[in-house]
Write an enzyme that holds these catalytic residues in place. Structure first.
Site, PDB file in Angstrom:
ATOM      1  N   ASP A   1      26.219  39.455  -9.337  1.00 33.29           N
ATOM      2  CA  ASP A   1      27.234  38.582  -9.936  1.00 33.29           C
ATOM      3  C   ASP A   1      28.621  39.248  -9.849  1.00 33.29           C
ATOM      4  OD1 ASP A   1      27.103  35.906 -11.711  1.00 33.29           O
ATOM      5  OD2 ASP A   1      28.584  37.237 -12.610  1.00 33.29           O
TER       6      ASP A   1
ATOM      7  N   TYR B   1      37.225  34.562 -14.122  1.00 34.71           N
ATOM      8  CA  TYR B   1      37.232  33.509 -13.096  1.00 34.71           C
ATOM      9  C   TYR B   1      38.655  33.078 -12.781  1.00 34.71           C
ATOM     10  CZ  TYR B   1      32.211  33.103 -13.995  1.00 34.71           C
ATOM     11  OH  TYR B   1      30.874  33.361 -14.132  1.00 34.71           O
TER      12      TYR B   1
ATOM     13  N   HIS C   1      18.793  35.335 -10.038  1.00 31.99           N
ATOM     14  CA  HIS C   1      20.132  35.869 -10.262  1.00 31.99           C
ATOM     15  C   HIS C   1      20.152  37.101 -11.172  1.00 31.99           C
ATOM     16  CE1 HIS C   1      24.435  35.609 -10.047  1.00 31.99           C
ATOM     17  NE2 HIS C   1      24.539  35.651 -11.359  1.00 31.99           N
TER      18      HIS C   1
END
Ligand SMILES: *[C@@H]1O[C@H](CO)[C@@H](O)[C@H](O)[C@H]1NC(C)=O
Length: 468
Positions: free
Chosen positions: A225, A375, A432
């Protein structure tokens, strides 16, 4: 061929040459301020001490959480039979909230999280937290520092299960790890930047400074990630600090790799990638459809993180729903169409306690808003991300694309970014959150990769001494 035909052939050839050159050109490394100040206000003098830290959430904060959980949750009934396709299911949520309120014991869990020593130190104006897991002394193995980086919506909690595997000497490895497990700036116990711009590259610099301060001039880095994104940037901007980079989720594709991915949609099967991976990418419209369906959160974080942050930081129920939905879907997309999103299945690969530990870290530190800002910093107009993606690295790379992860980039496309791939694997089990789901498989992958890198280093050393 007429004159027009000839001209157009020349034109197309020049255009193809131009595109090829553009696709293969390497941009220069973006400027990185070597000494920025991310803290509040003007830069201040600060010491470089490493202070011991213990997780000890004040009783009043634990009681406050209990009081909030004691309130009947205002859950809108879910639609009939839709499972997780509309997001978190309300019946599932009610069961989990009851468990969190009545059975989950933070103080006990806190003791577990304190099993390894924790520390804090000030870097670039911010308090940076890390946990350290060291191997036993006198094992006769080469001890290598390993920087282990989490992502969103994770924390150092993700690594509790894999740490014993990485720090225990094993017969089939010459190496064992001294693991440094930080909280990313703005996550958990690390302070958040007070100024805009804390992107993966800025975090990469902070992490190299952290390792240097602990006493490690050179180290291995591992991450998935955002942790993978930061590892990419360390390998790209600070390659000399690394023995190697291992990631479970390749993030970067150069323009050339992306062009190949597009071409692969039209060319015969197997031309561009391993046919086993093709079904994950093609038809591209299906891939983009799934991406659009599953990436709404990222668009939100990349644009208005602070707005949704108000809600998530005020309601433990809301925070838990937001994070747990990701744990369901990102572990395996099949859980979208299963009862409870799989979360309450006895064979769900991650324990509810571990997921609640992670949620508690976000809740008690009030860090969900600052965590989502990464982000915005990464996708924002002034971000160096695209440039960084297009700069290759020769740092020895171990790439693991787990079968159920969100995107599995094939080796030949990853090779545009990573010019020295040592191992490339596609473990079938695991998604993930590989470190939490399949710690053994991930640890084995890291050990195999690192032992090859170490053998190569030894051989190079031998060649050098022979020559001189
Ligand atoms: C919901 O889950 C049940 C049980 O896992 C399954 O039988 C059903 O097909 C699922 N429905 C949808 C719409 O995903």
């Amino acid at each position: 061929m007429g004159i027009l035909g000839r001209i157009s052939v020349i034109f197309i050839a020049v255009l193809a040459w131009y595109i090829a050159v553009r696709l293969n050109s390497t941009p220069p490394l973006p400027y990185i301020d070597p000494d920025p100040w991310w803290g509040l206000g003007e830069p201040k003098k600060s010491d470089s001490k490493i202070r011991p830290f213990k997780i000890d959430i004040p009783a009043k904060d634990v009681q406050d959480l209990q009081a909030r959980l004691a309130q009947a949750p205002r859950l809108a009934p879910s639609l009939e039979g839709v499972n997780f396709t509309y997001g978190m299911d309300s019946t599932t949520m009610a069961v989990i909230l009851k468990y969190w309120r009545d059975s989950y014991d933070w103080k006990k869990r806190e003791t577990k999280l304190n099993a390894y020593p924790h520390f804090k130190t000030r870097i670039e104006g911010l308090d940076i937290h890390f946990m350290r897991a060291s191997p036993p002394a006198g094992s006769g193995k080469t001890v290598r520092p390993l920087l282990l980086l989490h992502g969103w919506p994770g924390s150092f909690v993700e690594f509790m299960g894999i740490l014993p595997l990485l720090t225990t000497p094993r017969a089939d490895s010459e190496v064992v790890f001294d693991v440094i497990c930080p909280s990313l700036p703005g996550y958990g116990f690390s302070e958040a930047a007070a100024k805009p711009g804390m992107n993966t590259l800025a975090m990469a610099q902070i992490m190299t400074k952290l390792m240097k301060r602990i006493g490690f001039e050179k180290f291995y880095v591992q991450g998935g990630d955002w942790g993978s994104g930061i590892a990419h940037d360390i390998a790209t901007a600070f390659p000399d600090t690394l023995y190697g980079i291992h990631v479970n989720m390749v993030m970067a594709m150069t323009l050339g790799a992306q062009a190949k991915l597009m071409l692969g949609a039209f060319l015969p099967s197997g031309t561009v990638m391993d046919p086993k991976l093709e079904e994950k990418w093609y038809p591209l419209l299906t891939f983009y459809g799934i991406t659009l369906r599953e990436m709404g959160y990222a668009h939100l974080h990349a644009t208005k993180p602070d707005t949704v942050g108000v809600a998530l930081n005020s309601s433990p129920q809301g925070l838990a729903a937001y994070i747990l939905e990701k744990f369901s879907t990102w572990t395996d997309m099949k859980y979208l169409n299963q009862k409870n999103g799989g979360l309450l299945d006895p064979d769900f690969p991650i324990s509810l306690d571990a997921m609640l530990d992670n949620i508690c870290v976000y809740w008690f530190t009030g860090s969900i808003t600052s965590s989502m800002r990464l982000y915005s910093e990464f996708f924002g107009a002034s971000s160096p991300a695209i440039t960084m993606f297009n700069i290759p690295t020769t740092v020895p790379a171990g790439l693991a694309g787990f079968g159920n992860d969100l995107a599995v980039i094939p080796e030949n496309l990853a090779a545009h970014k990573f010019h020295n791939i040592i191992t490339y694997t596609n473990p079938e089990i695991g998604g993930h959150f590989a470190a939490m789901e399949v710690p053994k498989i991930l640890a084995d992958d890291i050990f195999i990769y690192v032992n090859i890198v170490e053998r190569q280093m030894k051989e190079e050393q031998l060649q050098k001494t022979k020559k001189s």
